[in-house]
Design an enzyme around this catalytic site. Sequence first.
Site, mmCIF file in Angstrom:
data_model
loop_
_atom_site.group_PDB
_atom_site.id
_atom_site.type_symbol
_atom_site.label_atom_id
_atom_site.label_comp_id
_atom_site.label_asym_id
_atom_site.label_seq_id
_atom_site.Cartn_x
_atom_site.Cartn_y
_atom_site.Cartn_z
ATOM 1 N N LYS A 31 -14.209 5.979 0.929
ATOM 2 C CA LYS A 31 -13.473 6.342 0.343
ATOM 3 C C LYS A 31 -14.327 7.281 -0.498
ATOM 4 O O LYS A 31 -13.816 8.219 -0.614
ATOM 5 C CB LYS A 31 -12.430 5.993 -0.158
ATOM 6 C CG LYS A 31 -11.081 5.019 0.626
ATOM 7 C CD LYS A 31 -10.595 4.027 0.184
ATOM 8 C CE LYS A 31 -9.330 4.200 1.394
ATOM 9 N NZ LYS A 31 -8.774 2.976 1.113
ATOM 10 N N GLN A 58 -7.202 -1.423 -4.150
ATOM 11 C CA GLN A 58 -8.167 -1.838 -2.792
ATOM 12 C C GLN A 58 -6.812 -3.041 -2.184
ATOM 13 O O GLN A 58 -7.239 -3.983 -3.038
ATOM 14 C CB GLN A 58 -9.519 -2.274 -2.165
ATOM 15 C CG GLN A 58 -9.646 -2.188 -0.583
ATOM 16 C CD GLN A 58 -9.578 -0.947 0.308
ATOM 17 O OE1 GLN A 58 -9.391 -0.271 0.067
ATOM 18 N NE2 GLN A 58 -8.552 -1.586 0.902
ATOM 19 N N ASP A 101 -1.895 6.503 -2.462
ATOM 20 C CA ASP A 101 -1.873 5.605 -1.666
ATOM 21 C C ASP A 101 -0.028 5.788 -1.683
ATOM 22 O O ASP A 101 -0.025 5.186 -0.467
ATOM 23 C CB ASP A 101 -2.243 3.824 -1.574
ATOM 24 C CG ASP A 101 -3.431 3.979 -1.629
ATOM 25 O OD1 ASP A 101 -3.815 4.358 -0.377
ATOM 26 O OD2 ASP A 101 -4.324 3.008 -1.938
#
Length: 290
Positions: A52, A96, A119
Amino acid sequence: MKLLDGKLCAESLVADISRQVAVHVAAGLRKPHMTVILVGNHAPSESYVKSKITTCSLSGFDSSLVRFPETVYEQELLAKIEEINLDPSTDGVIVQLPLPAHIDQQKVINSISPDKDIDGFHPTNFGRMALGQKAFRPATAYGICKLLQFYQVPVVGKHCVVIGRSNIVGKPISIMLSNDFDIGNATVTLTHIETPRELLLDETRRADIVIVAVGIPGFVTPDMVKEGVTLIDVGINRLESGKIVGDVAFDAVAPKCAWITPVPGGVGRMTVAALMINTLIAYQNNFNLV
Ligand code: NAP
Protein backbone atom coordinates in the site's frame (compact mmCIF):
# COMPACT_ATOMS: atom_id res chain seq x y z
CA MET A 1 -8.85 -18.94 -21.34
CA LYS A 2 -7.84 -15.32 -20.77
CA LEU A 3 -6.20 -13.88 -17.66
CA LEU A 4 -7.80 -11.04 -15.75
CA ASP A 5 -4.45 -9.45 -15.05
CA GLY A 6 -4.80 -7.43 -11.85
CA LYS A 7 -1.25 -6.16 -12.07
CA LEU A 8 -1.77 -4.66 -15.53
CA CYS A 9 -5.15 -3.18 -14.63
CA ALA A 10 -3.89 -1.77 -11.31
CA GLU A 11 -0.89 -0.18 -13.02
CA SER A 12 -3.17 1.50 -15.52
CA LEU A 13 -5.48 2.84 -12.77
CA VAL A 14 -2.52 4.05 -10.69
CA ALA A 15 -0.99 5.81 -13.71
CA ASP A 16 -4.31 7.58 -14.28
CA ILE A 17 -4.50 8.59 -10.60
CA SER A 18 -0.96 9.96 -10.64
CA ARG A 19 -1.83 12.09 -13.69
CA GLN A 20 -4.82 13.54 -11.84
CA VAL A 21 -2.70 14.22 -8.76
CA ALA A 22 -0.07 15.99 -10.87
CA VAL A 23 -2.77 18.35 -12.17
CA HIS A 24 -3.94 19.17 -8.62
CA VAL A 25 -0.38 19.68 -7.36
CA ALA A 26 0.45 21.89 -10.35
CA ALA A 27 -2.56 24.00 -9.33
CA GLY A 28 -0.95 24.53 -5.93
CA LEU A 29 -2.67 21.92 -3.77
CA ARG A 30 -0.85 19.52 -1.46
CA LYS A 31 -0.64 15.83 -2.42
CA PRO A 32 -3.26 13.31 -1.24
CA HIS A 33 -2.19 11.65 2.01
CA MET A 34 -2.98 8.15 3.28
CA THR A 35 -2.22 7.02 6.83
CA VAL A 36 -1.86 3.31 7.56
CA ILE A 37 -2.02 1.93 11.09
CA LEU A 38 -0.29 -1.39 11.71
CA VAL A 39 -0.54 -3.26 15.00
CA GLY A 40 2.11 -5.93 15.64
CA ASN A 41 4.30 -7.48 12.98
CA HIS A 42 2.18 -10.26 11.46
CA ALA A 43 4.17 -11.14 8.29
CA PRO A 44 1.29 -11.02 5.75
CA SER A 45 0.10 -7.68 7.19
CA GLU A 46 3.64 -6.27 6.90
CA SER A 47 3.66 -7.28 3.24
CA TYR A 48 0.18 -5.81 2.50
CA VAL A 49 1.15 -2.54 4.21
CA LYS A 50 4.39 -2.35 2.26
CA SER A 51 2.46 -2.77 -0.98
CA LYS A 52 0.00 0.00 0.00
CA ILE A 53 2.81 2.42 0.91
CA THR A 54 4.69 1.69 -2.33
CA THR A 55 1.53 2.18 -4.39
CA CYS A 56 0.87 5.50 -2.62
CA SER A 57 4.21 6.69 -3.87
CA LEU A 58 3.47 5.48 -7.44
CA SER A 59 0.12 7.32 -7.26
CA GLY A 60 1.80 10.57 -6.28
CA PHE A 61 0.43 10.40 -2.71
CA ASP A 62 2.14 11.06 0.59
CA SER A 63 1.76 8.27 3.12
CA SER A 64 2.42 7.72 6.81
CA LEU A 65 2.81 4.44 8.65
CA VAL A 66 1.84 4.44 12.32
CA ARG A 67 3.04 1.34 14.16
CA PHE A 68 1.86 -0.04 17.46
CA PRO A 69 3.12 -3.11 19.32
CA GLU A 70 0.91 -6.22 19.48
CA THR A 71 0.22 -5.35 23.14
CA VAL A 72 -1.26 -1.89 22.44
CA TYR A 73 -4.30 -0.98 24.51
CA GLU A 74 -7.52 -0.52 22.54
CA GLN A 75 -7.89 2.95 24.08
CA GLU A 76 -4.49 4.02 22.76
CA LEU A 77 -5.41 2.89 19.25
CA LEU A 78 -8.77 4.67 19.40
CA ALA A 79 -7.06 7.86 20.59
CA LYS A 80 -4.69 7.75 17.62
CA ILE A 81 -7.57 7.27 15.19
CA GLU A 82 -9.38 10.23 16.73
CA GLU A 83 -6.24 12.33 16.26
CA ILE A 84 -6.03 11.31 12.58
CA ASN A 85 -9.77 11.92 12.11
CA LEU A 86 -9.18 15.53 13.17
CA ASP A 87 -5.96 16.02 11.19
CA PRO A 88 -6.73 17.95 7.98
CA SER A 89 -3.49 16.75 6.37
CA THR A 90 -4.70 13.12 6.15
CA ASP A 91 -7.36 12.26 3.57
CA GLY A 92 -7.73 8.55 4.20
CA VAL A 93 -6.88 6.10 6.98
CA ILE A 94 -6.60 2.33 7.04
CA VAL A 95 -6.26 0.11 10.06
CA GLN A 96 -4.61 -3.05 8.76
CA LEU A 97 -6.64 -6.12 9.75
CA PRO A 98 -6.64 -8.51 11.51
CA LEU A 99 -6.13 -6.89 14.91
CA PRO A 100 -4.98 -8.82 18.02
CA ALA A 101 -7.79 -10.70 19.79
CA HIS A 102 -7.89 -8.32 22.79
CA ILE A 103 -8.99 -5.44 20.51
CA ASP A 104 -12.59 -5.07 19.37
CA GLN A 105 -12.16 -4.86 15.59
CA GLN A 106 -15.63 -3.50 14.88
CA LYS A 107 -15.22 -0.81 17.55
CA VAL A 108 -12.00 0.29 15.86
CA ILE A 109 -13.63 0.36 12.41
CA ASN A 110 -16.56 2.34 13.81
CA SER A 111 -14.17 4.92 15.26
CA ILE A 112 -12.78 5.91 11.84
CA SER A 113 -14.37 9.02 10.36
CA PRO A 114 -16.64 7.88 7.49
CA ASP A 115 -15.06 10.70 5.45
CA LYS A 116 -11.63 9.05 5.78
CA ASP A 117 -12.78 5.42 5.68
CA ILE A 118 -11.07 4.46 2.41
CA ASP A 119 -11.47 0.73 3.18
CA GLY A 120 -15.25 1.30 3.06
CA PHE A 121 -15.82 -0.83 6.18
CA HIS A 122 -17.53 1.79 8.37
CA PRO A 123 -21.27 1.09 8.82
CA THR A 124 -22.08 4.50 7.31
CA ASN A 125 -20.22 3.73 4.08
CA PHE A 126 -21.35 0.11 3.98
CA GLY A 127 -24.96 1.14 4.54
CA ARG A 128 -24.81 3.91 1.95
CA MET A 129 -23.20 1.51 -0.54
CA ALA A 130 -25.93 -1.08 0.11
CA LEU A 131 -28.59 1.60 -0.48
CA GLY A 132 -26.92 2.56 -3.75
CA GLN A 133 -25.83 5.95 -2.44
CA LYS A 134 -22.50 7.73 -2.82
CA ALA A 135 -19.98 6.00 -0.52
CA PHE A 136 -16.48 4.65 -0.24
CA ARG A 137 -16.98 1.15 -1.63
CA PRO A 138 -15.21 -1.71 0.19
CA ALA A 139 -11.83 -1.90 -1.48
CA THR A 140 -11.56 -5.57 -2.49
CA ALA A 141 -15.09 -5.65 -3.90
CA TYR A 142 -14.53 -2.35 -5.68
CA GLY A 143 -11.25 -3.66 -7.09
CA ILE A 144 -13.05 -6.73 -8.49
CA CYS A 145 -15.62 -4.47 -10.18
CA LYS A 146 -12.88 -2.33 -11.69
CA LEU A 147 -11.13 -5.44 -13.02
CA LEU A 148 -14.35 -6.72 -14.65
CA GLN A 149 -14.87 -3.27 -16.15
CA PHE A 150 -11.28 -3.00 -17.44
CA TYR A 151 -11.59 -6.28 -19.36
CA GLN A 152 -15.20 -5.53 -20.37
CA VAL A 153 -16.44 -8.80 -18.91
CA PRO A 154 -20.24 -8.88 -19.33
CA VAL A 155 -21.94 -8.52 -15.93
CA VAL A 156 -25.43 -7.11 -16.55
CA GLY A 157 -28.06 -9.84 -16.22
CA LYS A 158 -25.43 -12.54 -15.64
CA HIS A 159 -25.78 -15.23 -12.99
CA CYS A 160 -23.08 -14.64 -10.41
CA VAL A 161 -22.34 -16.93 -7.47
CA VAL A 162 -20.31 -15.61 -4.53
CA ILE A 163 -18.76 -18.19 -2.18
CA GLY A 164 -18.09 -16.71 1.25
CA ARG A 165 -20.01 -13.96 3.08
CA SER A 166 -17.36 -12.04 5.04
CA ASN A 167 -18.05 -8.37 5.71
CA ILE A 168 -14.93 -7.38 3.81
CA VAL A 169 -15.35 -9.44 0.64
CA GLY A 170 -18.30 -11.78 0.04
CA LYS A 171 -21.10 -9.62 1.44
CA PRO A 172 -20.09 -6.33 -0.23
CA ILE A 173 -19.33 -7.85 -3.65
CA SER A 174 -22.69 -9.66 -3.64
CA ILE A 175 -24.49 -6.38 -2.87
CA MET A 176 -22.47 -4.31 -5.34
CA LEU A 177 -22.92 -6.67 -8.27
CA SER A 178 -26.66 -6.96 -7.61
CA ASN A 179 -27.13 -3.18 -7.24
CA ASP A 180 -27.92 -0.90 -10.16
CA PHE A 181 -24.31 0.34 -10.19
CA ASP A 182 -21.96 1.23 -13.07
CA ILE A 183 -20.65 -2.34 -12.73
CA GLY A 184 -23.63 -4.32 -11.47
CA ASN A 185 -27.13 -5.49 -12.33
CA ALA A 186 -26.10 -9.14 -12.12
CA THR A 187 -28.32 -11.82 -10.59
CA VAL A 188 -26.40 -12.83 -7.50
CA THR A 189 -26.47 -15.87 -5.19
CA LEU A 190 -24.48 -15.61 -1.96
CA THR A 191 -23.32 -18.91 -0.44
CA HIS A 192 -21.59 -19.72 2.83
CA ILE A 193 -20.58 -22.54 5.12
CA GLU A 194 -24.19 -23.57 5.82
CA THR A 195 -25.00 -23.83 2.10
CA PRO A 196 -25.54 -27.57 1.46
CA ARG A 197 -22.86 -28.96 -0.83
CA GLU A 198 -25.42 -30.08 -3.46
CA LEU A 199 -27.01 -26.63 -3.54
CA LEU A 200 -23.59 -24.98 -3.83
CA LEU A 201 -22.74 -27.25 -6.79
CA ASP A 202 -26.13 -26.61 -8.45
CA GLU A 203 -25.44 -22.89 -8.24
CA THR A 204 -21.77 -22.81 -9.24
CA ARG A 205 -22.31 -25.22 -12.17
CA ARG A 206 -24.73 -22.86 -13.88
CA ALA A 207 -23.00 -19.62 -12.88
CA ASP A 208 -21.61 -17.24 -15.49
CA ILE A 209 -19.37 -15.63 -12.87
CA VAL A 210 -18.03 -17.33 -9.73
CA ILE A 211 -16.32 -15.25 -7.04
CA VAL A 212 -14.65 -17.26 -4.29
CA ALA A 213 -13.43 -15.86 -0.97
CA VAL A 214 -13.21 -18.68 1.56
CA GLY A 215 -9.50 -18.92 2.37
CA ILE A 216 -9.21 -22.63 1.45
CA PRO A 217 -6.54 -23.58 -1.12
CA GLY A 218 -7.95 -25.51 -4.08
CA PHE A 219 -11.58 -25.10 -2.93
CA VAL A 220 -12.92 -24.59 -6.48
CA THR A 221 -12.30 -27.63 -8.66
CA PRO A 222 -13.16 -28.17 -12.37
CA ASP A 223 -16.31 -30.22 -11.64
CA MET A 224 -17.82 -27.17 -9.87
CA VAL A 225 -17.96 -24.83 -12.87
CA LYS A 226 -19.27 -24.78 -16.44
CA GLU A 227 -17.25 -24.19 -19.60
CA GLY A 228 -16.82 -20.48 -20.26
CA VAL A 229 -17.18 -19.34 -16.66
CA THR A 230 -15.51 -16.17 -15.38
CA LEU A 231 -13.68 -17.05 -12.16
CA ILE A 232 -12.57 -14.45 -9.63
CA ASP A 233 -10.25 -15.89 -7.00
CA VAL A 234 -10.01 -13.66 -3.94
CA GLY A 235 -8.17 -16.16 -1.73
CA ILE A 236 -4.64 -15.50 -0.56
CA ASN A 237 -3.33 -18.62 1.15
CA ARG A 238 0.26 -19.11 2.22
CA LEU A 239 1.33 -22.76 1.94
CA GLU A 240 3.95 -24.26 4.27
CA SER A 241 6.40 -24.05 1.36
CA GLY A 242 5.90 -20.28 1.38
CA LYS A 243 4.05 -20.34 -1.95
CA ILE A 244 0.99 -18.09 -2.21
CA VAL A 245 -2.10 -19.70 -3.77
CA GLY A 246 -5.74 -18.75 -4.12
CA ASP A 247 -8.97 -20.64 -3.44
CA VAL A 248 -9.06 -22.13 -6.95
CA ALA A 249 -7.18 -25.21 -8.19
CA PHE A 250 -5.86 -22.93 -10.92
CA ASP A 251 -4.11 -25.35 -13.29
CA ALA A 252 -7.07 -27.74 -13.38
CA VAL A 253 -9.84 -25.14 -13.58
CA ALA A 254 -8.29 -22.52 -15.89
CA PRO A 255 -8.86 -24.48 -19.15
CA LYS A 256 -12.65 -24.35 -18.53
CA CYS A 257 -12.70 -20.59 -17.94
CA ALA A 258 -13.38 -17.73 -20.32
CA TRP A 259 -11.65 -15.45 -17.81
CA ILE A 260 -9.76 -16.17 -14.60
CA THR A 261 -7.73 -14.15 -12.09
CA PRO A 262 -4.26 -15.40 -11.16
CA VAL A 263 -2.99 -15.49 -7.57
CA PRO A 264 -0.82 -13.58 -6.98
CA GLY A 265 -1.30 -10.77 -9.51
CA GLY A 266 -5.09 -10.74 -9.53
CA VAL A 267 -7.53 -9.38 -6.94
CA GLY A 268 -4.82 -8.48 -4.40
CA ARG A 269 -3.35 -5.87 -6.72
CA MET A 270 -6.84 -4.53 -7.43
CA THR A 271 -7.61 -4.12 -3.72
CA VAL A 272 -4.65 -1.78 -3.39
CA ALA A 273 -5.61 0.12 -6.56
CA ALA A 274 -9.17 0.56 -5.24
CA LEU A 275 -7.74 2.02 -2.03
CA MET A 276 -5.90 4.57 -4.15
CA ILE A 277 -9.12 5.48 -5.98
CA ASN A 278 -10.92 5.91 -2.65
CA THR A 279 -8.07 8.06 -1.30
CA LEU A 280 -8.20 10.29 -4.37
CA ILE A 281 -11.97 10.65 -3.90
CA ALA A 282 -11.47 11.55 -0.21
CA TYR A 283 -8.88 14.16 -1.21
CA GLN A 284 -11.10 15.60 -3.93
CA ASN A 285 -13.96 15.77 -1.42
CA ASN A 286 -11.68 17.67 0.99
CA PHE A 287 -10.84 20.25 -1.63
CA ASN A 288 -14.34 20.35 -3.14
CA LEU A 289 -12.92 19.19 -6.46
CA VAL A 290 -15.87 16.91 -7.27
P1 NAP B 1 -13.34 -15.04 6.19
O1 NAP B 1 -13.72 -13.84 6.97
O2 NAP B 1 -12.63 -16.16 6.86
O3 NAP B 1 -14.64 -15.59 5.48
C1 NAP B 1 -14.64 -16.80 4.78
C2 NAP B 1 -16.03 -17.05 4.31
O4 NAP B 1 -16.04 -18.29 3.62
C3 NAP B 1 -17.06 -17.15 5.42
O5 NAP B 1 -18.19 -16.40 5.06
C4 NAP B 1 -17.38 -18.63 5.48
O6 NAP B 1 -18.73 -18.91 5.80
C5 NAP B 1 -17.15 -19.05 4.04
N1 NAP B 1 -16.84 -20.47 3.93
C6 NAP B 1 -15.92 -21.17 4.60
N2 NAP B 1 -15.96 -22.47 4.20
C7 NAP B 1 -16.93 -22.55 3.27
C8 NAP B 1 -17.48 -23.61 2.53
N3 NAP B 1 -17.02 -24.87 2.69
N4 NAP B 1 -18.48 -23.37 1.66
C9 NAP B 1 -18.96 -22.11 1.50
N5 NAP B 1 -18.49 -21.05 2.22
C10 NAP B 1 -17.49 -21.28 3.08
O7 NAP B 1 -12.42 -14.66 4.96
P2 NAP B 1 -12.25 -13.32 4.06
O8 NAP B 1 -11.70 -12.25 4.92
O9 NAP B 1 -13.43 -13.07 3.22
O10 NAP B 1 -11.08 -13.85 3.13
C11 NAP B 1 -11.24 -14.98 2.28
C12 NAP B 1 -9.95 -15.20 1.53
O11 NAP B 1 -9.69 -14.04 0.75
C13 NAP B 1 -8.71 -15.38 2.41
O12 NAP B 1 -7.81 -16.24 1.76
C14 NAP B 1 -8.13 -13.98 2.48
O13 NAP B 1 -6.72 -13.99 2.72
C15 NAP B 1 -8.43 -13.49 1.11
N6 NAP B 1 -8.54 -12.04 0.97
C16 NAP B 1 -7.95 -11.51 -0.11
C17 NAP B 1 -8.06 -10.17 -0.35
C18 NAP B 1 -7.42 -9.61 -1.58
O14 NAP B 1 -7.18 -8.41 -1.66
N7 NAP B 1 -7.15 -10.45 -2.57
C19 NAP B 1 -8.75 -9.33 0.53
C20 NAP B 1 -9.37 -9.91 1.63
C21 NAP B 1 -9.27 -11.28 1.83
P3 NAP B 1 -19.37 -18.54 7.26
O15 NAP B 1 -19.64 -17.06 7.20
O16 NAP B 1 -20.62 -19.30 7.31
O17 NAP B 1 -18.33 -18.91 8.27
